[in-house]
Scaffold this active site. Structure first.
Site: not given
Ligand code: NCD
Length: 307
Positions: A53-54, A82, A103, A131
């Site tokens: 999703r992100t 590397k 991320r 997040h």
């Molecule tokens: C979340 C995350 O990555 O923290 N996912 C997301 O970005 N919607 C929640 C999760 O992974 O449980």
């Protein structure tokens, strides 16, 4: 936005949040009006952890603003393999893009990386830390369905390792929201998050059973047990499957309850709940696009990005 980098939801004031949500609503009302707005701008996507999703909603958001994206791809295909450090990777990639999304599995990594780059950097999840863009789309969804003032919100599941929980709880302190946290004892909110909530004067209560508060809730935010963050698989097994909801459980809830989940879900919400009017988690995931468009629009404007 007052700051170029978005690392933690604690940076966000009520005015900041409302500015993003208002712009997202404008975008939602007429998405085509924004399709040339950032033509010529490039967004760098750096995901050192899995994401659906992100990653895809940032990608879509940038393209719907007329911009383009460059994606680092999987860690296996990069120089990280590397032995390149995160700081070096980010210093290189900032030369390819007008803004960066990161991320990474380590808590604190986004803050560290932001100290090495001049373009705006957005934290898309740093380990069990924060997040903040998930929080913005959570708040957007909440505002549309339940409003953001004088409401009671229950946040349930993995409150210890769930970074979406840490960001959401802190952002909610900007609003008149009663917060209830429901989890097994071993997955309570981390102490630092609890202290920050108390410090900000938030109305917070903790429970081990959903039944204790369900009837009062306007919003129930369910989360996945973050299996990948448990140092010991046995500890995960002890709590796995403990906090699940099915349609029967919702009998005791208000008819107007809004059920949310950042997704992905494993087994916390039975598929039968998807067909109820209370289920808003797919709508929530779709809101990632207008909300991230709004955020990118503001960050790129602030830094004099192409318009
Ligand atoms: C979340 C995350 O990555 O923290 N996912 C997301 O970005 N919607 C929640 C999760 O992974 O449980």
């Amino acid at each position: 936005m007052r700051q170029d980098h978005l690392i933690s939801a604690t940076q966000l004031s009520r005015a900041d949040i409302e500015a993003v949500l208002d712009r997202a609503a404008e975008i939602d009302a007429d998405p085509t009006a924004w399709q040339e707005r950032h033509a010529g701008s490039v967004l760098g996507l750096c995901f050192f952890e899995p994401s659906t999703r992100t990653r895809m909603s940032f990608d879509t958001a940038m393209k719907r603003l007329g911009g383009q994206t460059v994606d680092m791809g999987s860690v296996e295909s990069t120089s990280v393999k590397k032995g390149e450090t995160l700081a070096d990777t980010m210093r290189v990639v900032e030369g390819y893009a007008d803004a960066l999304v990161l991320r990474h599995p380590s808590e604190g990594s986004a803050k560290m990386a932001s100290e090495f780059v001049d373009v705006p950097l957005v934290n898309a999840g740093d380990g069990a830390g924060q997040h903040p863009t998930q929080t913005l789309l959570d708040l957007y969804t909440m505002r549309e369905n339940a409003g953001l003032d004088d409401i009671t919100v229950g946040i349930m599941g993995d409150l210890k390792y769930g970074r979406t929980v840490h960001s959401l709880a802190s952002a909610l302190t900007n609003f008149d929201v009663r917060q209830h946290f429901i989890s097994p004892e071993s997955l309570r909110l981390p102490r630092n998050v609890r202290y920050d909530l108390h410090d900000s004067g938030a109305q917070v209560r903790e429970h081990t059973e959903l039944e204790a508060v369900l009837a009062e809730l306007d919003v129930l935010y369910v989360t996945r047990i973050q299996r990948e963050r448990f140092p010991d698989e046995n500890e995960y097994r002890k709590v796995a499957g403990e906090y699940q909801i099915d349609t029967d459980d919702l009998d005791a809830a208000k008819e107007s309850l809004t059920v949310m989940h950042p997704l992905p879900r494993v087994d916390e919400i039975a598929p039968a709940v998807d067909d109820t009017d209370q289920a808003k988690y797919f709508e929530q995931a779709h809101n990632g696009v207008p909300v991230r468009m709004a955020l990118l629009d503001m960050l790129l404007d602030d830094t004099g990005g192409a318009q």
